[in-house]
Motif scaffolding. Sequence first.
Motif: not given
Lengths: 276, 167
Positions: A143-145, A186-189, A245-248
């Motif tokens: 999921i993204i948003g 942290d954008p990955t957690r 997902n890698n949101l970066t």
Amino acid sequence: MQWILNIIIQKRNLLLFLFLLGIGIIFSSYRSSYHQSKLQRFGIIISGGIFKSINNSKSYLSLTESNQSLLAENSALHQELLQYKQAENLISESTNPELNNYLVRSATVVKNSYAKARNIIIIDKGTSDGILKGMSVVGPNGIIGIIKQTSAHFSSVISILYQDFSINAKIQGKGAFGSLSWEGYDPTRMVLSDVSIINTIAVGDTIETGGMSAYFPKGIPIGTIIDFETPTSGGYYNIEVALLNNLTDLEHVYIIENKKRSEFIDLQKKSEDGTR
Amino acid sequence: MVQDSLGILLGFFVAVTLQVLLFDHINLFGFSCPSVYLFFIISYRFDRSQFFLILLGFLLGFVLDIMQSSSGANTIATLLISFIRPWVIRFSFGIIPDSNSLLSMKSRMGNQALYIGLMILIHQFVLQSVAYFDVAHTTLILRNTLVNTALTFILLLATLNLTKKKN
């Protein structure tokens, strides 16, 4: 013409040599099948290399079309996947198109954000493409948003990397539900809370959408458990989740339209009004 | 002019005949065969047409390949040394050699030997490489090149000395 003749006269020895060398090579391949096969193999290596370079250039130039076609194919596959997941919950199998609750569209991310406390993503689809507020947005791995605002050709998405934003999530295969939120570092957690300690969990368990909201369909993967704490007091785990997902690094996303969302919201509203 | 052309034709015929009828039957160490016909290319006058020499070199190698039923290696090798001969001459004798014919040359034997040796070496290397046409046989190619070069060099040097004495 005179210039060409001058060149031929000046380089007559070289031209003659090359011409006779060509005849010699042809004669050699004609006389000997061994040389013929060696020359043919050499020819395949050369022509294969040349055509591969040409094909690579052509592929590169047609990447836009390839990407569009792949996006369309992915949208269709996502939709099919949602259909199958939905069909798993039905008692009888049915191919009734009315049962297909979800419609998937693809979009490209034009602006991404992941370093702020409340991150918003902009995509290149809007109301003219059928995008509405409240639709969910997913990526290749999770999921993204959720769509926040729309214009004719663009939409803003509340990223899951948005403080104060929580998502209903469950542990795959175990039925334990919780609330997934982002702590802002942290954008990955992310952190999964409200999972009762009566449930048995383990590192490596997959977290997926719970399906208890009108936003995300059930069963879309979100991340995996990388650590959890059993509190000394209180009845809930403190679970740390690594996002799939890698949101970066977002380029292409898919927007899911839940056709029965408005019905769900109306019912929810009526129920809430009735309890007041 | 006519005399020159007849001389060239005769030399061509003698080179082919001797090579095919005599020297092709020499099988030293089981694999070595001298390429004496190269004398025709090596002794060709320096002041004559290079264009004509390239044609002659091609024909010489072509006829030999037909006569020997070989795979065209002679054609390519002889054509190549006919083409690169001016550079080998310049390397061996300097920009202007003291004579236009190897048969009447008074320069040092070292220069003449270098010229003959280089021509034979390049010819043999190309000949063996085209005949085997495989990198895996590099050792064989080098062995045959060195042995054939040595044998041909000895024979051509002897022939040159005999021819010079006659003159």
